[in-house]
Scaffold this motif. Structure first.
Motif, PDB file in Angstrom:
ATOM      1  N   ILE A   9       0.830  -1.203   0.000  1.00 31.84           N
ATOM      2  CA  ILE A   9       0.000   0.000   0.000  1.00 31.84           C
ATOM      3  C   ILE A   9       0.868   1.257   0.000  1.00 31.84           C
ATOM      4  O   ILE A   9       2.022   1.236   0.437  1.00 31.84           O
ATOM      5  N   PHE A  10       0.291   2.354  -0.497  1.00 29.80           N
ATOM      6  CA  PHE A  10       1.016   3.616  -0.650  1.00 29.80           C
ATOM      7  C   PHE A  10       0.214   4.766  -0.038  1.00 29.80           C
ATOM      8  O   PHE A  10      -0.299   5.624  -0.756  1.00 29.80           O
ATOM      9  N   VAL A  17      -0.707   5.742   7.558  1.00 29.77           N
ATOM     10  CA  VAL A  17       0.459   4.879   7.783  1.00 29.77           C
ATOM     11  C   VAL A  17       0.362   4.236   9.159  1.00 29.77           C
ATOM     12  O   VAL A  17       0.552   3.023   9.320  1.00 29.77           O
ATOM     13  N   TYR A  18       0.040   5.050  10.146  1.00 36.40           N
ATOM     14  CA  TYR A  18      -0.043   4.562  11.524  1.00 36.40           C
ATOM     15  C   TYR A  18      -1.154   3.530  11.694  1.00 36.40           C
ATOM     16  O   TYR A  18      -0.942   2.474  12.308  1.00 36.40           O
ATOM     17  N   GLU A  19      -2.328   3.814  11.154  1.00 36.37           N
ATOM     18  CA  GLU A  19      -3.445   2.874  11.278  1.00 36.37           C
ATOM     19  C   GLU A  19      -3.124   1.553  10.583  1.00 36.37           C
ATOM     20  O   GLU A  19      -3.466   0.476  11.078  1.00 36.37           O
ATOM     21  N   SER A  20      -2.453   1.631   9.445  1.00 37.87           N
ATOM     22  CA  SER A  20      -2.075   0.412   8.721  1.00 37.87           C
ATOM     23  C   SER A  20      -1.021  -0.373   9.484  1.00 37.87           C
ATOM     24  O   SER A  20      -1.024  -1.609   9.496  1.00 37.87           O
ATOM     25  N   LEU A  21      -0.117   0.351  10.138  1.00 39.50           N
ATOM     26  CA  LEU A  21       0.973  -0.293  10.866  1.00 39.50           C
ATOM     27  C   LEU A  21       0.465  -1.069  12.075  1.00 39.50           C
ATOM     28  O   LEU A  21       1.105  -2.033  12.520  1.00 39.50           O
ATOM     29  N   PRO A  40       9.391 -14.031   5.936  1.00 39.77           N
ATOM     30  CA  PRO A  40       8.348 -13.780   4.935  1.00 39.77           C
ATOM     31  C   PRO A  40       6.945 -14.156   5.384  1.00 39.77           C
ATOM     32  O   PRO A  40       5.979 -13.453   5.081  1.00 39.77           O
ATOM     33  N   SER A  41       6.820 -15.256   6.122  1.00 41.05           N
ATOM     34  CA  SER A  41       5.490 -15.707   6.531  1.00 41.05           C
ATOM     35  C   SER A  41       4.824 -14.742   7.506  1.00 41.05           C
ATOM     36  O   SER A  41       3.608 -14.786   7.698  1.00 41.05           O
ATOM     37  N   ASN A  42       5.620 -13.857   8.127  1.00 42.54           N
ATOM     38  CA  ASN A  42       5.063 -12.908   9.094  1.00 42.54           C
ATOM     39  C   ASN A  42       4.640 -11.589   8.457  1.00 42.54           C
ATOM     40  O   ASN A  42       4.069 -10.733   9.122  1.00 42.54           O
ATOM     41  N   VAL A  43       4.956 -11.410   7.181  1.00 41.85           N
ATOM     42  CA  VAL A  43       4.659 -10.143   6.513  1.00 41.85           C
ATOM     43  C   VAL A  43       3.412 -10.289   5.649  1.00 41.85           C
ATOM     44  O   VAL A  43       3.366 -11.102   4.728  1.00 41.85           O
ATOM     45  N   LYS A  44       2.407  -9.494   5.957  1.00 46.20           N
ATOM     46  CA  LYS A  44       1.167  -9.513   5.183  1.00 46.20           C
ATOM     47  C   LYS A  44       0.964  -8.221   4.388  1.00 46.20           C
ATOM     48  O   LYS A  44       0.347  -8.225   3.333  1.00 46.20           O
ATOM     49  N   THR A  45       1.492  -7.119   4.935  1.00 47.72           N
ATOM     50  CA  THR A  45       1.318  -5.820   4.285  1.00 47.72           C
ATOM     51  C   THR A  45       2.610  -5.023   4.353  1.00 47.72           C
ATOM     52  O   THR A  45       3.232  -4.930   5.415  1.00 47.72           O
ATOM     53  N   LEU A  46       3.020  -4.459   3.228  1.00 45.91           N
ATOM     54  CA  LEU A  46       4.155  -3.547   3.196  1.00 45.91           C
ATOM     55  C   LEU A  46       3.622  -2.135   2.969  1.00 45.91           C
ATOM     56  O   LEU A  46       2.862  -1.892   2.026  1.00 45.91           O
ATOM     57  N   ILE A  47       4.023  -1.228   3.847  1.00 52.48           N
ATOM     58  CA  ILE A  47       3.551   0.154   3.787  1.00 52.48           C
ATOM     59  C   ILE A  47       4.659   1.004   3.184  1.00 52.48           C
ATOM     60  O   ILE A  47       5.668   1.280   3.832  1.00 52.48           O
ATOM     61  N   ASP A  48       4.486   1.406   1.948  1.00 50.69           N
ATOM     62  CA  ASP A  48       5.494   2.195   1.247  1.00 50.69           C
ATOM     63  C   ASP A  48       5.290   3.676   1.547  1.00 50.69           C
ATOM     64  O   ASP A  48       4.176   4.191   1.450  1.00 50.69           O
TER      65      ASP A  48
END
Length: 252
Positions: A9-10, A17-21, A40-48
């Motif tokens: 997401i961007f 950013v904070y709510e997504s984090l 990798p298995s622990n990452v569902k969302t990357l906040i760019d």
């Protein structure tokens, strides 16, 4: 690298950013240099952060303001063009230029370096030496000292929104212990002189970060560990040399 499906997401607003984090499995992506340390298995969302506008560099009323998404390479280039009264930007750019290779500096962000605070960082010692302040957002904005962030990182999610440093004149001395020029340092030492005091910042000893006045330096009170390349005795001897060179260069 990541075999599972990841949402990328961007957001444009810090609040987003904070709510997504706060969501499970969310991680901030800035320069991307630390992604290989994540499971990798622990990452569902990357906040760019590229649309947040956090890649700024300015001086306002004698205060240098650094955006956390600004890359180290971009900081070095932009700092040349800013009108400034003191030489803090020259100092920071000079020390930052030791960090990795050109390609690494172009990806490494100031904010990522501050939050991660790796023991080999060339970014942390100079910022600590000039008493940098860190503005964070965790529902509301607040400013903390960089040492507080390093030693007592907040447990709940937070976003770094600004790094500030008072513009001033100083003299400095910086050394790093490496195998090759662009290697990670096994020890780095930074000293700054403002007025009559010389503040020293050391990383690579058994303490996470060691800060002392050069006039109070006592070698026997600083302990090191052997590593695969350098012995504790060698590091201790080298620190004595750094202290001597600092006194010669800064007129102590």
């Amino acid at each position: 690298m990541f075999e599972n499906d990841i949402e990328w997401i961007f957001p444009e607003k810090i609040e987003k950013v904070y709510e997504s984090l706060k969501k499970e499995g969310s991680r901030i992506h800035s320069g991307g240099l630390t992604l290989n340390r994540l499971r990798p298995s622990n990452v569902k969302t990357l906040i760019d952060l590229q649309k947040t506008g956090l890649d700024f560099l300015s001086i306002e009323q004698g205060i240098i303001q650094i955006g956390p998404y600004l890359s180290v390479g971009e900081f070095i280039e932009r700092s040349k063009d800013l009108k400034k009264d003191g030489n803090i930007l020259v100092f920071l750019a000079d020390v930052f230029s030791n960090a990795g290779s050109t390609s690494i500096r172009n990806r490494m962000t100031i904010g990522g370096s501050v939050v991660g605070a790796p023991s080999w960082s060339d970014i942390i010692p100079p910022l600590v030496a000039v008493d940098a302040k860190i503005e964070i957002f965790s529902g509301e904005k607040k400013q903390i000292d960089i040492l507080e962030l390093i030693n007592n990182k907040p447990q709940k999610p937070f976003v770094v929104t600004k790094i500030t440093v008072k513009d001033q004149d100083l003299n400095w001395f910086y050394r790093r212990l490496t195998n090759v020029r662009f290697d990670y340092p096994y020890m780095n030492f930074c000293a700054v002189r403002s007025n009559e005091k010389v503040k020293c910042v050391l990383r690579g000893s058994e303490e996470r970060i060691k800060i002392f006045d050069i006039e109070e330096y006592k070698n026997e009170k600083i302990t090191f560990r052997d590593d695969m390349y350098f012995s504790a005795d060698y590091k201790r001897h080298l620190l004595d040399i750094y202290i001597k060179e600092t006194k010669e260069n800064l007129g102590c």
